[in-house]
Write a protein that holds these residues in place. Structure first.
Motif, mmCIF file in Angstrom:
data_model
loop_
_atom_site.group_PDB
_atom_site.id
_atom_site.type_symbol
_atom_site.label_atom_id
_atom_site.label_comp_id
_atom_site.label_asym_id
_atom_site.label_seq_id
_atom_site.Cartn_x
_atom_site.Cartn_y
_atom_site.Cartn_z
ATOM 1 N N GLN A 164 0.670 -0.856 -0.123
ATOM 2 C CA GLN A 164 0.417 0.393 -0.165
ATOM 3 C C GLN A 164 0.788 1.301 0.192
ATOM 4 O OE1 GLN A 164 -3.259 -0.391 -0.080
ATOM 5 N NE2 GLN A 164 -3.540 -2.034 -0.349
ATOM 6 N N GLU A 165 0.800 2.287 -0.679
ATOM 7 C CA GLU A 165 1.598 3.310 -0.706
ATOM 8 C C GLU A 165 1.510 4.078 -0.017
ATOM 9 O OE1 GLU A 165 2.210 7.327 -4.468
ATOM 10 O OE2 GLU A 165 0.270 4.957 -4.528
ATOM 11 N N GLY A 166 1.913 5.295 0.540
ATOM 12 C CA GLY A 166 2.464 5.974 1.806
ATOM 13 C C GLY A 166 2.123 7.345 1.903
ATOM 14 N N ASP A 172 5.783 8.244 -0.643
ATOM 15 C CA ASP A 172 5.951 7.836 -1.963
ATOM 16 C C ASP A 172 5.895 8.039 -3.322
ATOM 17 O OD1 ASP A 172 6.750 5.418 -0.370
ATOM 18 O OD2 ASP A 172 5.248 5.032 -0.052
ATOM 19 N N ARG A 197 11.587 5.741 -1.038
ATOM 20 C CA ARG A 197 10.897 6.396 -0.252
ATOM 21 C C ARG A 197 11.895 7.995 0.251
ATOM 22 N NH1 ARG A 197 6.486 4.958 4.697
ATOM 23 N NH2 ARG A 197 5.657 3.772 2.455
#
Length: 254
Positions: free
Chosen positions: A104-106, A109, A211
């Motif tokens: 899952q993208e946070g 990112d 990131r």
């Protein structure tokens, strides 16, 4: 005796074998496709080398009197999953798919989702010149024509040609640390990371490092799951499902 076949090769498959090892009334066979040299082996009986497609798997299930199959293969092993769906359907054997959840993208990112490896290759020239390629050794031919780019590819075993012209191969097996991934990306001055949505924690360090460095990440989406098949995301849920199926009498006694 409940005879279980686990289509494995993943950390989840090994943990499922360990969770069921020694249980009274249960016999588990783990299957490995044999694509990796010196694979990490699960506890218990292991079958290596595949089955010869759906026809071969149907025959093997009958010969070994398998009561239930758990597909715990890699999320991108679409051909093996399709073979398992077809074979278990023809054999009348219950099938469970065990797939760890995707990433899952946070915040922070910069992820670029693409539908395929070919689409990933097309997107790279506009992002930079130095690519950290973490998509598996069998994917490298897709990137072979990008002569203007330099690639760092990481895999467990050496890749086979055709390969990108400007390529450095790093033979390594996870898990990896964020500190190690940061050092690797800085040392090789990479502009971007390319990976597949494998999920799990063994290789998330590269995403966290990207990131921190502000690098774009090109991520190949997973193939869609087959319809009409029960699926779970954890080993604990897989064990609970097996207990429920066995208790309900939905399998024949081996």
């Amino acid at each position: 005796m409940l005879n279980i076949l686990v289509l494995g090769g993943t950390d989840e498959a090994r943990r499922l074998a360990a969770a069921l090892a020694g249980r009274a009334g249960t016999h588990l066979v783990s299957s490995l496709a044999g694509r990796v040299r010196n694979p990490k082996l699960p506890v218990g009986e292991v079958h290596e080398g595949g089955f010869g497609g759906p026809e071969g798997l149907v025959a093997w299930l009958a010969e070994r009197r398998i009561d239930v199959v758990v597909d715990a293969t890699h999320p991108f092993a679409a051909r093996m999953t399709a073979s398992a769906v077809e074979a278990t359907g023809r054999a009348g054997v219950p099938l469970l798919i065990l797939r760890r959840p995707g990433w899952q993208e946070g915040p922070g990112d910069d992820w670029r989702w693409v539908p395929s490896l070919a689409a990933a290759a097309e997107s790279l020239p506009e992002l930079g010149e130095r690519v950290f390629l973490s998509t598996g050794r069998r994917s490298l031919p897709v990137f072979a024509g990008l002569d203007g780019l330099w690639f760092l590819a990481r895999s467990v075993d050496p890749p086979q040609p055709p390969l990108p012209r400007r390529l450095e191969v790093l033979l390594s097996r996870g898990p990896f640390t964020v500190e190690g991934e940061l050092a690797l990306m800085r040392e090789h001055r990479v502009d971007m990371l390319v990976t597949k949505d494998s999920g799990g924690e063994m290789t998330t360090a590269k995403l966290l490092a990207a990131r921190e460095l502000g690098l774009p990440v090109v991520i190949v989406r997973r193939p869609p799951p087959p319809g009409g098949v029960t699926a779970v995301e954890t080993v604990e849920d897989a064990v609970a499902w097996l207990e429920t199926v066995a208790g309900a009498g939905d399998v024949h006694a081996g």
